[in-house]
Enzyme design. Sequence first.
Site, PDB file in Angstrom:
ATOM      1  N   ASP A 199       0.901  -1.141   0.000  1.00  0.00           N
ATOM      2  CA  ASP A 199       0.000   0.000   0.000  1.00  0.00           C
ATOM      3  C   ASP A 199       0.944   1.196   0.000  1.00  0.00           C
ATOM      4  OD1 ASP A 199      -1.487   2.247   0.774  1.00  0.00           O
ATOM      5  OD2 ASP A 199      -2.990   0.974   1.692  1.00  0.00           O
ATOM      6  N   HIS A 200       1.105   1.842  -1.144  1.00  0.00           N
ATOM      7  CA  HIS A 200       2.214   2.804  -1.225  1.00  0.00           C
ATOM      8  C   HIS A 200       2.030   3.984  -0.276  1.00  0.00           C
ATOM      9  CE1 HIS A 200      -0.267   5.130  -4.067  1.00  0.00           C
ATOM     10  NE2 HIS A 200       0.558   6.130  -3.853  1.00  0.00           N
ATOM     11  N   HIS A 262      -5.689   3.027   1.108  1.00  0.00           N
ATOM     12  CA  HIS A 262      -4.884   4.156   1.580  1.00  0.00           C
ATOM     13  C   HIS A 262      -5.521   4.885   2.771  1.00  0.00           C
ATOM     14  CE1 HIS A 262      -2.871   3.206  -2.026  1.00  0.00           C
ATOM     15  NE2 HIS A 262      -3.513   3.999  -2.847  1.00  0.00           N
TER      16      HIS A 262
END
Length: 523
Positions: A199-200, A262
């Site tokens: 999950d950047h 996010h």
Amino acid sequence: MNRTQPRGAYPGGTVEPLTQPNPVIIVIFGAAGDLTWRKLVPALYTLFVDGWMPERFAIVGLDLKPMSDEEFRARLRSGVDEFSRCGRPDDDAWRLFASHLSYRSADLGSSEAYRMLAGLLEEQCGRWDLDAFIIHYLATPPALFEVIPPRLAAAGLARDRTGSRIVVEKPFGRDLESARALNRILTAVFDESQIFRIDHYLGKETVQNILAFRFANALFEPIWDRRYIDHVQVTVAEQIGIEHRGAYYERTGALRDMIQNHLVQILCLIAMEPPVSFDADEIRNRMTDVLRAIRPIHPDRVHESAVRGQYGAGWISGERVPAYRAEPGVSPGSTTETFAAIRFFVDNWRWQDIPFYMRTGKRMPARVSEVVIQFRPVPHQSFPATAIRDWQPNRLVLRIQPDEGILLRFQAKRPGLRVNLSPVDMHFFYREAFRAVPPEAYETLLVDVMLGDATLFKRTDQIEAAWSIMTPILEAWEVSSPPDFPNYAAGTWIVEPAEVLIARDGRNWLMPAASPRDRDEEK
Ligand code: BG6
């Protein structure tokens, strides 16, 4: 998150001890795609130049598209030129880095591709005369996430559970059931400790800093609860539309694309209990506790807690932009949401009945992500009414991007012979305090994969808990088409159903905090 900077393959690197595997081979599945070009290779290049890559490494790209090594390298160079944090590479540095890159055209659904890969890896290890640590990076369309792990296993490429890791991009499933199925496929082949689900947002400096801010300072934690906090708002607004991703976005929508991952991860970092240590599982346990405590939304009452929007045509930065339904790859009658706003409650001692409002949208007036912690009013107002006409409760804003920083709003006496109070803002900016450009999220995450640090990656239970929370909303939205789409014009903050959602609680969305620089420009 113990990142000891290692001695790297690039001569400019530092000379501290090497802690990641050496040699390492990173196999990128889907290497002809956008992610490899825009994010992965620019990040790997910066890591190389900064001395984070091990002495011996190879990056092998696999994809269907026929391309020679030279064409692959040229394509990647254009991505590095455009997106790398360290700027356009000089020719010598690029040549050195490019010598580690190779490409093979392969149908990733066929067993043949994996036999070829096995041969390739063996050949490379033969050249080094050492066994390499293998990182399989799935940067493919999601349909291939289910195909690749069993094929790797069948080709004997997953036999050694200590010699490889697998990185899986988002979207991880499209609902609870498909996420579970994918977890089953992955865990049949790899041990949980080998699986790195990206999950950047968790790799962003400012998101990680939520932990530092909360748990390395004594000042805020004692007031970080329902007694002092009125509510929390998380906004992730984007100016961009869906760019060229119409087909993907049509199947996904804002809830799956942004909130399920996010925004929910940010919520976890804001709401979690203090960890006992910075051990990966300890942090992830505390984050999972939050997910488990999120109050389930009753299927019949979804409309009270979750609303959606879709942009129509409008203006962004002085340019006319088309409606979502007019974007390439989008159906003219599409009911996919490009905006979602949700109110969550976290049912535990710390947060009982404190709303967490989350919203995200495409084609908003500005690109801004921030968390607002809105404190309660003082319990007793001792100042005369004339002194507090401008008075506002305290507010803390964690600016995730851009202008990364923190803002604290408090009251001050205006200079003068009478008592008049006004809110003032105290700002902290990363760039000014540290005089450095923060690393890209992918740099951080790729280093962590090489070091085997899973703190910032999602475990099976976290993924499934996050999908469970979304299930009633997904189901309700699937069966009832929104009658009013498009319901916001590109370039506006006002999405009517979201305004109603928060107004019902007697609150309103707070305008993203303008930095002093923005305000100077406005003058
Ligand atoms: C991705 C979404 O995960 O995050 C995109 O798929 C979105 O739709 C992107 O644009 C936003 O990331 P960032 O880092 O630009 O805020």
